[in-house]
Write a protein that holds these residues in place. Structure first.
Motif, mmCIF file in Angstrom:
data_model
loop_
_atom_site.group_PDB
_atom_site.id
_atom_site.type_symbol
_atom_site.label_atom_id
_atom_site.label_comp_id
_atom_site.label_asym_id
_atom_site.label_seq_id
_atom_site.Cartn_x
_atom_site.Cartn_y
_atom_site.Cartn_z
ATOM 1 N N PRO A 1 1.003 -1.369 0.069
ATOM 2 C CA PRO A 1 -0.090 0.054 -0.053
ATOM 3 C C PRO A 1 0.752 1.313 -0.172
ATOM 4 O O PRO A 1 0.527 2.232 -0.543
ATOM 5 C CB PRO A 1 -0.763 -0.121 1.396
ATOM 6 C CG PRO A 1 -0.763 -1.481 1.809
ATOM 7 C CD PRO A 1 0.566 -1.976 1.065
ATOM 8 N N LEU A 2 1.930 1.267 0.615
ATOM 9 C CA LEU A 2 3.076 2.145 0.493
ATOM 10 C C LEU A 2 3.322 2.835 -0.932
ATOM 11 O O LEU A 2 3.449 4.064 -1.152
ATOM 12 C CB LEU A 2 4.204 2.083 1.265
ATOM 13 C CG LEU A 2 5.039 3.279 1.800
ATOM 14 C CD1 LEU A 2 4.555 4.409 2.384
ATOM 15 C CD2 LEU A 2 6.344 2.949 2.332
ATOM 16 N N ASP A 3 3.364 2.110 -1.834
ATOM 17 C CA ASP A 3 3.561 2.290 -3.181
ATOM 18 C C ASP A 3 2.653 3.224 -4.113
ATOM 19 O O ASP A 3 2.909 4.084 -4.581
ATOM 20 C CB ASP A 3 3.734 0.972 -4.011
ATOM 21 C CG ASP A 3 5.044 0.016 -3.764
ATOM 22 O OD1 ASP A 3 5.789 0.797 -3.226
ATOM 23 O OD2 ASP A 3 4.990 -0.924 -3.998
ATOM 24 N N LEU A 4 1.198 2.900 -3.559
ATOM 25 C CA LEU A 4 0.131 3.926 -3.937
ATOM 26 C C LEU A 4 0.274 5.064 -3.427
ATOM 27 O O LEU A 4 0.097 6.220 -3.969
ATOM 28 C CB LEU A 4 -1.194 3.080 -3.622
ATOM 29 C CG LEU A 4 -2.510 3.922 -3.922
ATOM 30 C CD1 LEU A 4 -2.565 4.098 -5.531
ATOM 31 C CD2 LEU A 4 -3.646 3.253 -3.654
ATOM 32 N N ILE A 5 0.708 5.208 -1.974
ATOM 33 C CA ILE A 5 0.773 6.202 -1.451
ATOM 34 C C ILE A 5 1.763 7.241 -1.966
ATOM 35 O O ILE A 5 1.734 8.544 -2.172
ATOM 36 C CB ILE A 5 0.610 6.249 0.213
ATOM 37 C CG1 ILE A 5 -0.363 5.693 0.859
ATOM 38 C CG2 ILE A 5 1.205 7.494 0.698
ATOM 39 C CD1 ILE A 5 -0.227 5.135 2.224
ATOM 40 N N THR A 6 3.066 6.683 -2.184
ATOM 41 C CA THR A 6 4.191 7.311 -2.852
ATOM 42 C C THR A 6 3.755 7.655 -4.229
ATOM 43 O O THR A 6 4.038 8.906 -4.566
ATOM 44 C CB THR A 6 5.292 6.551 -2.921
ATOM 45 O OG1 THR A 6 5.485 5.979 -1.746
ATOM 46 C CG2 THR A 6 6.549 7.010 -3.478
ATOM 47 N N ASP B 1 7.594 16.616 -5.032
ATOM 48 C CA ASP B 1 8.446 17.323 -5.920
ATOM 49 C C ASP B 1 8.329 18.549 -6.199
ATOM 50 O O ASP B 1 9.271 19.462 -6.254
ATOM 51 C CB ASP B 1 8.748 16.488 -7.389
ATOM 52 C CG ASP B 1 9.020 15.109 -7.260
ATOM 53 O OD1 ASP B 1 9.704 14.747 -6.155
ATOM 54 O OD2 ASP B 1 8.552 14.280 -8.119
ATOM 55 N N PHE B 2 7.106 19.038 -6.376
ATOM 56 C CA PHE B 2 6.587 20.501 -6.498
ATOM 57 C C PHE B 2 7.334 21.467 -5.375
ATOM 58 O O PHE B 2 7.831 22.410 -5.450
ATOM 59 C CB PHE B 2 5.156 20.611 -6.615
ATOM 60 C CG PHE B 2 4.697 21.961 -6.754
ATOM 61 C CD1 PHE B 2 4.863 22.804 -7.836
ATOM 62 C CD2 PHE B 2 3.971 22.599 -5.671
ATOM 63 C CE1 PHE B 2 4.602 24.060 -7.928
ATOM 64 C CE2 PHE B 2 3.663 23.847 -5.733
ATOM 65 C CZ PHE B 2 3.817 24.696 -6.953
ATOM 66 N N LEU C 1 9.502 20.574 -2.792
ATOM 67 C CA LEU C 1 10.882 20.571 -2.979
ATOM 68 C C LEU C 1 11.484 21.389 -3.920
ATOM 69 O O LEU C 1 12.472 22.095 -3.821
ATOM 70 C CB LEU C 1 11.426 19.230 -2.982
ATOM 71 C CG LEU C 1 11.361 18.296 -1.674
ATOM 72 C CD1 LEU C 1 11.849 17.081 -2.146
ATOM 73 C CD2 LEU C 1 12.079 18.920 -0.839
ATOM 74 N N GLY C 2 11.087 21.419 -5.256
ATOM 75 C CA GLY C 2 11.576 22.368 -6.194
ATOM 76 C C GLY C 2 11.306 23.744 -6.201
ATOM 77 O O GLY C 2 12.119 24.563 -6.323
ATOM 78 N N PHE C 3 10.133 24.108 -5.155
ATOM 79 C CA PHE C 3 9.672 25.452 -4.903
ATOM 80 C C PHE C 3 10.581 25.880 -3.806
ATOM 81 O O PHE C 3 11.134 27.305 -3.832
ATOM 82 C CB PHE C 3 8.210 25.585 -4.467
ATOM 83 C CG PHE C 3 7.788 26.881 -3.965
ATOM 84 C CD1 PHE C 3 7.528 27.820 -4.976
ATOM 85 C CD2 PHE C 3 7.463 27.436 -2.793
ATOM 86 C CE1 PHE C 3 7.151 29.105 -4.691
ATOM 87 C CE2 PHE C 3 7.377 28.508 -2.394
ATOM 88 C CZ PHE C 3 6.764 29.462 -3.428
ATOM 89 N N LEU C 4 11.109 25.103 -2.908
ATOM 90 C CA LEU C 4 12.054 25.581 -1.684
ATOM 91 C C LEU C 4 13.638 25.380 -2.057
ATOM 92 O O LEU C 4 14.138 26.439 -1.375
ATOM 93 C CB LEU C 4 11.888 24.551 -0.626
ATOM 94 C CG LEU C 4 10.367 24.491 0.060
ATOM 95 C CD1 LEU C 4 10.235 23.677 1.395
ATOM 96 C CD2 LEU C 4 10.046 26.048 0.829
ATOM 97 N N GLN C 5 13.825 25.077 -3.178
ATOM 98 C CA GLN C 5 15.262 25.181 -3.540
ATOM 99 C C GLN C 5 15.641 26.394 -4.122
ATOM 100 O O GLN C 5 15.157 27.212 -4.787
ATOM 101 C CB GLN C 5 15.601 23.925 -4.112
ATOM 102 C CG GLN C 5 15.822 22.703 -3.521
ATOM 103 C CD GLN C 5 16.100 21.412 -4.239
ATOM 104 O OE1 GLN C 5 16.165 21.463 -5.381
ATOM 105 N NE2 GLN C 5 16.250 20.225 -3.668
#
Length: 77
Positions: free
Chosen positions: A57-62, A70-71, A73-77
Motif C-alpha cells: 500500500p505504501l507504493d500507492l501512497i508514494t 517534488d513540487f 521541494l522544487g519550490f523551496l530550492q
C-alpha cells in the motif's frame, strides 16, 4: 494447508462473535461492512500464507504524493 485452515477458523470465529450482535441491533450497513472487511482480510491472509506477491500500500501512497513532494521541494530550492 494447516495455516489456511487456521485462518478460516479464525475468520469464522470473528464472524460468529461480531455478526449476530449487529443483526440483533439491526445495524445492516455495519453488518455489510464487517462482512466485507472480514472477507477481504481472509482473502489477503490466505494469499500471504500461500506466498503470493501482494502489492504494498505504501507504493500507492508514494505514487499519489510524489508529485506534490517534488513540487514543494522544487519550490523551496
Amino acid at each position: 494447508m494447516w495455516t489456511i485452515t487456521g485462518i478460516l477458523l479464525a475468520s469464522a470465529a470473528i464472524a460468529m462473535l461480531e455478526l449476530p450482535s449487529l443483526m440483533k441491533k439491526r445495524l445492516y450497513k455495519e453488518f455489510v461492512i464487517v462482512c466485507c472487511l472480514v472477507l477481504l482480510g481472509t482473502i489477503l491472509s490466505i494469499a500471504q500464507s500461500m506466498r503470493m506477491k501482494l502489492p504494498n500500500p505504501l507504493d500507492l501512497i508514494t505514487f499519489v504524493y510524489q508529485p506534490c513532494s517534488d513540487f514543494i521541494l522544487g519550490f523551496l530550492q
